[in-house]
Design an enzyme around this catalytic site. Sequence first.
Site: not given
Lengths: 215, 377
Positions: A162-163
């Site tokens: 997700c990053g």
Amino acid sequence: MEPSHQVTSALLLMLSLRNGKGSTLFSLHGHGYLGQNHHGRGLFVTREHVHSQEDHDEKSHKGNEEPNCLGKDEYIDNATLVQSYRQDVRYFDFHIVYSASYRVPVLYFRTYSSDGQPLLLEDIEKELPGNSTNVLMESKWTFITQEEHPYLNRPWYKLHPCGTSEWMKLLFLTDPSLGGSQGVPVELYLSSWISMVGQAVGLKVPLEMFNKRKE
Amino acid sequence: MDVEAMGREAQKYVWEGAIPLQIHLHESEVTTLPHPSPALVLAPRMGYLPLLLPLLKPHFSSTLPPGVDTIWFEYKGLPLKWHIPTGVLFDLLCAEQERPWNLTVHFRGYPGNILTPCEGEDSVKWSFINSLKEAAYIVNGNCKNVMNMSQSDQVELWHSVLNGNMETYQRVSSKLKLEKVGDQYVGKPNSNLLKSRTNTGETDTGGPVKTGRIPVRLYVWSVSKDFDDLEDAPQIDSWDQISYMNRPVEIHREEDKCFTLRDAVKALLPELFVEKTLIDEEIPRIELEEESRAPSDDESNTRNEEDVEEKQGENVECCCPSDDAETKLKLVRIQGIEPKLEIPFSWVVNNLMNPEHFLHICVFVKVPQAKPLPHDR
């Protein structure tokens, strides 16, 4: 009897982008020049991490009769257990899979010993070089979870995606020569990406891989 | 009843939906005589099997061997993936839906080489929140709204799922601003997936930008032997027989045409739909490949035929000379029903999705003998 820590010479890195639009494959031989092959859909990186124990030499010296712990003069069988040099090999498999949800590549990996026994995450983290555990702990963007491999129906470790988009953006924004409004070429994106995520799992990417861009 | 009200009623049915389970303890873990009777449990569709532990443990505890409990379930030898909602497992693995559904429970010997570890409710909750984040990322281009949820909201959301409380769920989840899909939304298909992400969905204010992408999880079961009745369907004895596609659907609407459920399935599995015309659902039709037409680009080079499902999900048998050479869409099942493919996809999503904001679709396909359906494109 110190275990010595060696990485074998065969670092084979094959990257293939799985986005359904065909694959671009890079292979990295030995200590790294970049080659380009055309290949099917395979995507994997294997690094062999060898722990060798030199005890098999030492044991053969201990041939003499010695009293056993009960004090009796018993003949000690001095047959040597010959240990295979590669007994404690740890295998890592790395897969790079495209996530349609996050629209970034995701690193999946698993690790096991030579008898196929899977290794636990805690043990893996002990094996990683020092700076990669720092990367893992300090960065809010990298954490490892155990999830199902999207195609192999088995539990693998995954570096959470997700990053990814965030720090890849930062990466390209800080260097204007690295792309621009037209977007970043696949090869460059991938090699930059692997240089980032590789740090978290102890994968080193040779510099040569970056010398081949935009020719 | 207007469409809105019908939608709310559908949601209520879905939230209250439950699968009757008859759960047997695996005989290797039975240490007493007589054998314990199976536990009869009503498991919420939207729930997850490990959450049934508090109900099952008391029932079986007196007979379990000593040791630490790690609960897992299997259906006819197939270990069940605990992170898939119960209703989806039932829809997928039971072609002919048996009621009660007979499952075997284990408290020992967790198959760690097949199933990811599950440490009780926390693991399930983590998986749920993770999926919710993924859904938020798909819809809004970022998962800030989920990550910024207050602790109490997160707890309340999770409990609403645990207890099947739709009102609480809807109240808390509305704060996440995962907007309902509107029919009027027109989005553009995203061509270059590898463009630098500088212009996707992320604004300075962190507010949501509609991407037109819908979180969908598709489970495709392909068989090479055709079957008329669902009860003749072969059994699934390995997860390798199921293609799992975790891929968002992009809604793009052409003028005056509604984006239907069929369009969504077609977007995910284009190889099933060589013919682009809409089928009149009242009349079963056979699409025969015309001899004069040039061979299609389709990689499997099959003759495609589309079966139209009737209400009960039974298939209308179309007589066709070479049955074995076709790819047939046998069934599309969502929340235990076989919706008509003409239903607007937005309605399906808004009313039939799971609480983690994913729509789970089970598809049964009959494929030509020697050519398995590809996983993905």
